[in-house]
Design an enzyme around this catalytic site. Structure first.
Site, PDB file in Angstrom:
ATOM      1  N   LYS B  76       0.956  -1.397  -0.074  1.00  0.00           N
ATOM      2  CA  LYS B  76       0.286  -0.124   0.067  1.00  0.00           C
ATOM      3  C   LYS B  76       0.565   1.406  -0.257  1.00  0.00           C
ATOM      4  CE  LYS B  76      -4.275   2.178   2.665  1.00  0.00           C
ATOM      5  NZ  LYS B  76      -4.641   2.034   4.499  1.00  0.00           N
ATOM      6  N   SER B 151      -9.544   1.918   2.707  1.00  0.00           N
ATOM      7  CA  SER B 151      -9.072   2.858   2.001  1.00  0.00           C
ATOM      8  C   SER B 151      -7.515   2.168   1.816  1.00  0.00           C
ATOM      9  CB  SER B 151      -8.260   3.707   2.825  1.00  0.00           C
ATOM     10  OG  SER B 151      -7.488   3.000   4.062  1.00  0.00           O
ATOM     11  N   SER B 175     -10.109  -0.017   6.695  1.00  0.00           N
ATOM     12  CA  SER B 175      -9.627   0.007   6.179  1.00  0.00           C
ATOM     13  C   SER B 175      -8.878  -1.464   4.864  1.00  0.00           C
ATOM     14  CB  SER B 175      -8.768   1.033   5.806  1.00  0.00           C
ATOM     15  OG  SER B 175      -9.315   2.293   5.307  1.00  0.00           O
TER      16      SER B 175
END
Lengths: 95, 484, 481
Positions: B76, B151, B175
């Protein structure tokens, strides 16, 4: 609790976020919606409840007082927007 | 090769069916071919990946390979990676080449894993749909008109479409779990303090936790073996020994007590989602588990409390983005105040600004007690609910999200409706507990996740419980036809 | 109208740790800009603070040094504001739960009375960097070497009523931190900085007046001047019927005036909240006891011992005990010279400190070491040289170094103790001064005491100062009958 336009201008200044006069009404409206959601908290019975700042009950670990860092100014300043003579440059600071 | 799990790829490498360079090329090719449809990567680090892969092959030839040496993964774009852009999904950091590695990245590198690139995400991890990214929304591989969740939407979509065999994510209010649910993969948010936060760009420090996003619980266990552990650079990191999470995957579930919180099955839960969850619970009963009805009475307060605590911490955490030492700086500032206000005003997107404003307001003079302190007390109530529940049950189960994926733009106009999609995940972060989402069916063709919540540091049991389900179901092996 | 000034001080002390409070960067003054600023000090995305153990230990020592409560649990909080020398946009400080609670410091005023000044609290925090205002094409340059230096902020009660009291308090704090070896206390380098909260009220009034905070005053002398000029300004304002607005002011030493700061004038709203990156600090009884065991003798105890055991006057005891290095110097001189403490005290507080002050040197920079001075005094004690010759030797030691013995030897300063040789000189002087002899013999006891000085002076002159004064007196007494 309804948020007023001047509240938004004040917190935008505290947070150093540019919000133009034209944007303020829309921002205020959206923030008010979020605050309505948050208002639900007020109904919660919390007398005698200890605030919880951390998920764990652990205490702070202390680091031995040892120098572990070396000078990496060049690496760090390579990604800086404006530097001169090893200093970060900003518009004049007035005291 | 991309139909193999991380574990399968590790086997293939170990038995020399494939080299790391070949494997890495394969996934890089898939990214090139498919990612234009998904937008799951912000940066693809092709040259570096091939170098790492070659080094992994050399290590293997020298007999120095570990279990995951040479296996490609994606990170990420919230984890700092030396010499590679680390944007956090924001214009603010579009020019930020991190000068150091996050502990998670360092550990992955040491284990010989190959980084394919950095995945797309909601800006500063603030969002549940991946629509707030400066780099544009990520599409759900199961239906590209839908969001993948957020997210960690880029990581979820990349793994779901097998553009990467696995990825890292972070979870502040859901997330990892919510995008895992919406994209049909397995995602684990460990106990707060289990994985180091060093080098992970902070959203809300007391809630943020990194974890693996993978195809299976077994893969997640392999990755958690690498990611977890004490880090002296993180004061909130816990110094508890890391077990081998793969060792207990096959433990029997006979007599396992599963708590079903009645608050997770009430109004607002999509019927299709509820059916999938009930079906999964029946599977568990077949595996020998006992169902116990429990109550988490303060669940409804978790969202309002979260939307005080997380923005409050974020408003402070994001103050360092000021255009002085790194990141975006506005053109020709008139004075210092102009530098701050325009750099931040232009560098941050709308959702980030909203949360900074809410957080600033909640901490400001005259409101602190009514908002911040009150929310911290409610946080304690939420934790107390879980403590009481875990006195009676071993794990808690329910839906990960109240619905399957929603359409791009569907909730964009109303931030609050977006916030509500984290209703079942947020309380877990508030308490600091571990939670896992695994694929448990589909509603209207879109994946549905089952959430399993464990007691503190009980990740091994969560993975065991998830793994046993995956031994008797095949939701986790399915991949969207367009990306086969 | 009779006005009374009310003063409270906030003193910031940089702790002399090796590394910074939350990072492993070197904590030292004077390096090239930004070469001691690590990822953490720069507030890079993703970095986290870890607390330096020694900073905590030094804070505990200070707490014990001012008889304060040490908090079993203290909490770090973020103080949020934007400023270019504050990299994270917040300062990690302590707010609701500081590490050191209520304590006190006793100060001695000029008339000898002792006044107790309350310390409200002392808390740990990180220092900010520095903005350099030299012209970089109309911009300021930011150096973050200082960012993250451990600070102890010591907040007093508004217990002081004059600039003199404030200076005495500040000196007492300075003395304590130097004794505890927790800071070098160097005000010129900013290791100790002082904010003065000043207000005035009519004598007898119970309510405090509106205060103004004089920021960052960097010497004892300026603290005194800044408070006086600020208090007078407030009195003038009030007497002209104006009101005082609470604000922050700067002291301009060149113009000897205070003026309101232009920036930061907006009402600050620091939005303090517990720092989620740091956990509560727990201080056990055990840790406190360990620290207590390492505490040196503190100024107050030392003064008492100097007056009791060493029989020094209160004045001497205070002068010598004010600075730990001076006191250590003095005690070494006593030990090595074998002199009476009073004699050693005269040399240290008189000759040595006098010379140091004149040359603007600290005791650490003294050209004459304690061993050198002890070597000199030893020769007075054993009658090798007279006190007068000793001054000459001291000057030589100061300018050219060496040992007292080598100087005495090479310059032939050894005292004349041969009775025969002195007798010859005495005879010579008596013979050449018939008038003075007659005058002396005619005088009474009291006058004789004065007149004998003439003979001694002449004898010393002829002996080039080397004649043993005691022998001279004895022989004179015998001959002038």
């Amino acid at each position: 609790m309804a948020l007023e336009l001047k509240d938004v201008a004040k917190i935008a200044h505290l947070a150093r976020l540019q919000v133009t006069d034209a944007e303020i009404p829309a921002v205020t409206q959206r923030l008010s919606t979020i605050l309505e959601l948050i208002e639900q908290l007020q109904a919660a019975p919390t007398d005698g409840i200890e605030p919880m700042a951390h998920p764990t009950d652990a205490v702070q670990r202390l680091r031995p007082d040892v120098v572990t860092e070396t000078d990496r100014r060049n690496d760090y300043q390579r990604i800086a927007p404006a530097v001169e003579d090893g200093l970060y440059l900003v518009p004049k600071v007035i005291e | 090769m991309h139909d193999k799990t991380l574990n399968g790829l590790a086997d293939a490498l170990a038995t020399r069916q494939v080299s790391s360079v070949e494997l890495t090329r394969h996934f890089l090719d898939r990214i090139k071919r498919f990612d234009p449809q998904l937008n799951s990567f912000i940066t693809v680090t092709e040259a570096q990946a091939l170098e790492q892969a070659a080094a992994a092959d050399t290590a293997r030839a020298a007999g120095k390979a570990g279990r995951l040496t040479g296996v490609p993964i994606a990170h990420k774009d919230i984890f700092c990676t030396t010499g590679v852009k680390t944007s956090c999904g924001s214009k603010m950091l579009d020019n930020f080449i991190a000068p150091y590695n996050a502990t998670v990245v360092e550990k992955m590198n040491s284990a010989g894993l190959v980084m394919l690139g950095k995945t797309n995400m909601d800006e500063f991890a603030m969002g549940s749909s991946n629509e707030s990214s400066f780099y544009g929304p990520v599409k759900n591989p199961w239906n590209t008109a839908y969001v993948p969740g957020g997210s960690s939407g880029g990581s979820a979509a990349a793994v779901a479409a097998r553009l990467a065999p696995a990825a890292t994510g972070t979870d502040t209010g859901g997330s990892i779990r919510q995008p895992a649910s919406l994209s049909g993969i397995t995602g684990l948010k460990p106990t707060y303090g289990r994985v180091s936060r060093w080098g992970m760009i902070a959203f809300a420090s007391s809630l943020d936790q990194a974890g693996p996003m993978a195809q299976t619980a077994e893969d997640a266990a392999l990755l958690l073996n690498v990611m977890a552990g004490f880090d002296e650079r993180d004061s909130t990191s816990t110094n508890i020994e890391v077990p081998d999470y793969t060792a207990t995957l096959n433990n029997s579930l006979e007599g396992l007590r599963i708590g079903l919180p009645k608050e997770f099955f009430g109004a607002g839960l999509d019927a299709g989602v509820e059916k999938c969850v009930q079906d999964a619970i029946r599977e568990y009963e077949k595996l020998g588990a006992k169902i116990v009805e429990i109550s988490l009475p303060n669940t409804h307060l978790s969202i309002p409390a979260y939307y005080v605590i997380a923005p409050a911490e974020a408003s402070s955490n994001l103050s360092r983005f000021d255009g002085v030492r790194f990141g975006y700086r506005c053109k020709s500032p008139d004075n210092l105040e102009d530098l701050y206000k325009r750099s931040r005003g232009e560098g941050f997107g709308d959702e980030v600004k909203r949360r900074i404003l809410i957080g600033t307001y909640a901490l400001s003079a005259g409101y602190y007690d009514a908002y911040y302190l009150k929310a911290q007390k409610v946080r304690r109530l939420i934790k107390n609910d879980f403590d009481a529940a875990f006195a009676k049950v071993d794990v808690i189960m329910g839906p990960t999200a109240p619905h399957a994926g929603f359409k791009l733009g569907e909730k964009a106009a109303n931030p609050v409706s977006m916030y509500l999609s984290d209703i079942y995940t947020i309380s877990v972060n508030m308490a600091g507990l571990p939670g896992l989402s695994l694929p448990a069916g589909r509603a209207d063709g879109l994946p549905v996740g089952l959430q399993i919540i464990g007691n503190y540091f009980d990740e091994a049991r969560l993975l065991n419980v998830a793994h046993r389900y995956q031994q008797v179901t095949d939701w986790h092996t399915q991949l969207p036809a367009a990306f086969a | 109208m009779q006005w009374e000034t009310v003063i409270g001080l906030e003193v910031h002390v940089q702790l002399s740790t090796q590394s910074k409070i939350f990072s492993g960067s070197r904590n030292a003054f004077g390096a090239e800009p930004n070469t001691q600023a690590s990822l953490i000090d720069l507030g890079m995305p993703g970095v986290l603070p870890v607390l330096n153990q020694d900073a905590v230990h030094k804070a505990i020592k200070f707490g014990l040094g001012i008889n304060a409560e040490i908090a079993p649990r203290s909490v770090f909080a973020r103080k949020n504001y934007f400023y270019p020398d504050l990299p994270k946009g917040y300062q990690i400080s302590q707010y609701e739960l500081p590490i050191v609670g209520k304590g006190f410091v006793d100060i001695t005023l000029e008339d000898g009375t002792v006044k107790r000044i309350g310390v409200t609290r002392a808390h740990l925090e990180e220092d900010a960097g520095k903005s350099l205002h030299e012209d970089f094409h109309g911009q300021s340059g930011i150096d973050l070497n200082r960012a993250g230096t451990p600070l102890l902020e010591i907040v007093s009660e508004p217990d002081m009523r004059s600039a003199e009291e404030a200076v005495a308090y500040l000196k007492a704090i300075h003395s304590i931190i130097r004794y505890l070896d927790i800071s070098d206390g160097n005000m010129a380098e900013g290791s100790m900085r002082c904010d003065c909260n000043v207000s005035v009220r009519l004598k007898g009034e119970e309510k405090f007046g509106t205060r103004r905070e004089v920021k960052n005053v960097n010497s004892f002398r300026f603290v005194e001047k800044a408070i006086n000029v600020e208090a007078q300004w407030q009195i003038d304002e009030l007497e002209s019927g104006r009101k005082i607005q609470q604000c922050t002011v700067l002291y301009d030493s060149a113009k000897n005036e205070t003026r309101a700061m232009r920036s930061k004038e907006e009402a600050n709203d620091y939005r303090y909240f517990p720092d989620p990156d740091l956990l509560p600090v727990e201080i056990t009884e055990n840790m406190i006891n360990t620290m207590r065991a390492t505490l040196p003798e503190l100024p107050a105890q030392k003064i008492e011992r100097f007056m009791g055991e060493l029989e020094l006057s209160e004045y001497d005891a205070r002068v010598l005990a004010a600075d730990r290095a001076v006191a250590d110097y003095f005690e070494q001189v006593v030990k090595e010279s074998g002199a009476k403490p009073k004699q050693a005290a005269n040399w240290v507080s008189g000759d040595l400190l006098g010379a140091l002050n004149k040359n603007d040197l600290s005791i650490e920079q003294s050209p004459v070491s304690a061993a050198q001075l002890a070597g000199l005094i030893k020769r007075i004690v054993d009658n090798t040289i007279s006190g007068k010759i000793a001054k000459q030797v001291f000057e030589e030691l100061w300018s050219n170094g060496g040992t007292a013995d080598s100087i005495i030897e090479s310059k032939g300063l050894k005292q004349e103790t041969d009775t025969g040789a002195i007798e010859a000189i005495v005879d010579q002087v008596i013979a050449s001064s018939p008038d003075q002899v007659a005058q002396y013999l005619a005088a009474d006891e009291i006058k004789r005491k004065k007149l004998i000085g003439y003979f001694v002076g002449q004898i010393m002159k002829l002996s080039k100062g080397k004649a043993n004064p005691q022998l001279v007196n004895d022989i004179l007494a015998k001959k002038l009958i």
